[in-house]
Design a protein around this motif. Structure first.
Motif, PDB file in Angstrom:
ATOM      1  N   THR A   1      -2.721 -19.640   5.579  1.00 32.76           N
ATOM      2  CA  THR A   1      -2.189 -18.811   6.660  1.00 32.76           C
ATOM      3  C   THR A   1      -2.725 -19.320   7.995  1.00 32.76           C
ATOM      4  O   THR A   1      -3.919 -19.586   8.123  1.00 32.76           O
ATOM      5  CB  THR A   1      -2.607 -17.343   6.443  1.00 32.76           C
TER       6      THR A   1
ATOM      7  N   GLU B   1       7.638 -11.960  -1.086  1.00 33.04           N
ATOM      8  CA  GLU B   1       6.552 -12.723  -0.467  1.00 33.04           C
ATOM      9  C   GLU B   1       6.056 -13.887  -1.330  1.00 33.04           C
ATOM     10  O   GLU B   1       5.313 -14.723  -0.848  1.00 33.04           O
ATOM     11  CB  GLU B   1       5.360 -11.797  -0.181  1.00 33.04           C
TER      12      GLU B   1
ATOM     13  N   PRO C   1       2.577 -17.676   7.109  1.00 32.04           N
ATOM     14  CA  PRO C   1       2.277 -16.262   7.326  1.00 32.04           C
ATOM     15  C   PRO C   1       1.213 -15.719   6.371  1.00 32.04           C
ATOM     16  O   PRO C   1       0.918 -16.333   5.343  1.00 32.04           O
ATOM     17  CB  PRO C   1       3.628 -15.599   7.008  1.00 32.04           C
TER      18      PRO C   1
ATOM     19  N   ARG D   1       1.840  -9.890   4.189  1.00 28.02           N
ATOM     20  CA  ARG D   1       1.839  -8.688   5.036  1.00 28.02           C
ATOM     21  C   ARG D   1       1.592  -7.401   4.240  1.00 28.02           C
ATOM     22  O   ARG D   1       0.926  -6.495   4.723  1.00 28.02           O
ATOM     23  CB  ARG D   1       3.143  -8.612   5.824  1.00 28.02           C
ATOM     24  N   SER D   2       2.128  -7.322   3.029  1.00 31.78           N
ATOM     25  CA  SER D   2       1.949  -6.105   2.231  1.00 31.78           C
ATOM     26  C   SER D   2       0.477  -5.867   1.891  1.00 31.78           C
ATOM     27  O   SER D   2       0.062  -4.729   1.704  1.00 31.78           O
ATOM     28  CB  SER D   2       2.780  -6.171   0.949  1.00 31.78           C
TER      29      SER D   2
ATOM     30  N   LYS E   1      -2.025  -7.424   3.824  1.00 32.57           N
ATOM     31  CA  LYS E   1      -2.787  -7.690   5.045  1.00 32.57           C
ATOM     32  C   LYS E   1      -3.901  -8.704   4.779  1.00 32.57           C
ATOM     33  O   LYS E   1      -5.046  -8.527   5.194  1.00 32.57           O
ATOM     34  CB  LYS E   1      -3.355  -6.394   5.634  1.00 32.57           C
TER      35      LYS E   1
END
Length: 67
Positions: free
Chosen positions: A10, A38, A50, A53-54, A56
């Motif tokens: 990331t 994802e 990235p 996100r789910s 974090k």
């Protein structure tokens, strides 16, 4: 140019357009699992890898296929 199987984390900038698969969390944890959406992502050269996100969390991504 990246090669199939090469890993990126990331925040790295994508150097080769392709399909990338989730290859673990950067901190070594195993939970929670990423969502189905994802797990495999398309990225174009110049985009930034990235986080998951789910969860974090920062992740490792492996080049699966060059496009």
């Amino acid at each position: 140019m990246a090669t199939v199987g090469q890993r990126f984390k990331t925040g790295n900038v994508c150097e080769t357009s392709g399909s990338y698969v989730f290859d673990g969390y950067e901190n070594g944890s195993t939970a929670p699992s990423p969502t189905a959406e994802e797990r495999v992502i398309p990225l174009s050269k110049g985009e930034t890898f990235p986080p998951i996100r789910s969860a974090k969390k920062s992740a490792w991504w492996k080049l699966q296929r060059i496009t």
